[in-house]
Design a protein around this motif. Sequence first.
Motif, PDB file in Angstrom:
ATOM      1  N   ARG A   1       0.842  -1.204   0.000  1.00  0.00           N
ATOM      2  CA  ARG A   1       0.000   0.000   0.000  1.00  0.00           C
ATOM      3  C   ARG A   1       0.879   1.258   0.000  1.00  0.00           C
ATOM      4  O   ARG A   1       0.633   2.203  -0.752  1.00  0.00           O
ATOM      5  N   VAL A   2       1.917   1.244   0.827  1.00  0.00           N
ATOM      6  CA  VAL A   2       2.813   2.411   0.893  1.00  0.00           C
ATOM      7  C   VAL A   2       3.454   2.640  -0.480  1.00  0.00           C
ATOM      8  O   VAL A   2       3.482   3.769  -0.993  1.00  0.00           O
TER       9      VAL A   2
ATOM     10  N   GLU B   1       0.724   3.959  -2.926  1.00  0.00           N
ATOM     11  CA  GLU B   1       0.230   5.318  -2.660  1.00  0.00           C
ATOM     12  C   GLU B   1       1.315   6.379  -2.806  1.00  0.00           C
ATOM     13  O   GLU B   1       1.012   7.547  -3.031  1.00  0.00           O
ATOM     14  N   ARG B   2       2.586   5.958  -2.675  1.00  0.00           N
ATOM     15  CA  ARG B   2       3.683   6.928  -2.835  1.00  0.00           C
ATOM     16  C   ARG B   2       4.376   6.814  -4.194  1.00  0.00           C
ATOM     17  O   ARG B   2       5.391   7.465  -4.416  1.00  0.00           O
ATOM     18  N   ASN B   3       3.806   5.958  -5.066  1.00  0.00           N
ATOM     19  CA  ASN B   3       4.391   5.744  -6.410  1.00  0.00           C
ATOM     20  C   ASN B   3       5.880   5.403  -6.349  1.00  0.00           C
ATOM     21  O   ASN B   3       6.691   5.984  -7.070  1.00  0.00           O
ATOM     22  N   LEU B   4       6.243   4.479  -5.499  1.00  0.00           N
ATOM     23  CA  LEU B   4       7.652   4.088  -5.350  1.00  0.00           C
ATOM     24  C   LEU B   4       7.951   2.896  -6.267  1.00  0.00           C
ATOM     25  O   LEU B   4       7.026   2.167  -6.658  1.00  0.00           O
TER      26      LEU B   4
END
Length: 209
Positions: free
Chosen positions: A95-96, A99-102
């Motif tokens: 999810r991280v 949501e952070r486009n990593l």
Amino acid sequence: MSLLESLIWRYAVKRMTGEKVPQQKVDVILEAARLAPTSSGIQPFSILQITDRKLLEKIQPIAYNQPQITEASHLLVFAAWDNVTPEKIDEVFNRVVAERNLPADALKGYSDNLKASFAAQTQEQRFNWAARQAYISFGVAITAAATEQVDATPMEGFKNTELDHLLELNKHGLRSTTLLTIGVRDTANDWLANLKKVRRPKEEFIIEL
Ligand SMILES: Cc1cc2nc3c(=O)[nH]c(=O)nc-3n(C[C@H](O)[C@H](O)[C@H](O)COP(=O)(O)O)c2cc1C
């Protein structure tokens, strides 16, 4: 009211009037609880919001017949993951990353280390860790209720395994940790309403080095 005035205003209410607290205010408390920090951001717990009167009546004997359970407007049950699995950790970090486009593997090293450290623990140790995280959110919820001028009672006085059974928490992979009743203080009938707030003295509580 300032934060400190709100914390002095709040107390662990023993009797509530049964009046409803607007859902909008309860939503602020729930959102504050969701925004609470947790170790590695895992948030290994959920909150059950209960307003069903019949269910509250069933919960009351499990909570040693404390009157706030049925006099409250809402009951919040903080319940921690009964286990912390690699799949659940992946879900959090995926999810991280999304949501952070990593880049897909940006957090792989960190998450692998975390999984290895949990793998070295027993399931009970993992649950205890999850319960500690739930308590952080519980504290934030208590504070949020105070700043919203909403009365609340934090509670550990209940039989966890009986409550888990009644609410079928195993189906959600959860075990109850604490309760927070939300309601309106009944000043006329609450023996604690006008008693002085007592805390350990600052000089003893804070250690200066
Ligand atoms: C984790 C926790 C568990 C508690 N359990 C209960 C409980 O089961 N019933 C109750 O009436 N108060 C309960 N309390 C309230 C405490 O007794 C109270 O917060 C403490 O004495 C300090 O008083 P105050 O909150 O009124 O300032 C609990 C508080 C905490 C933080």
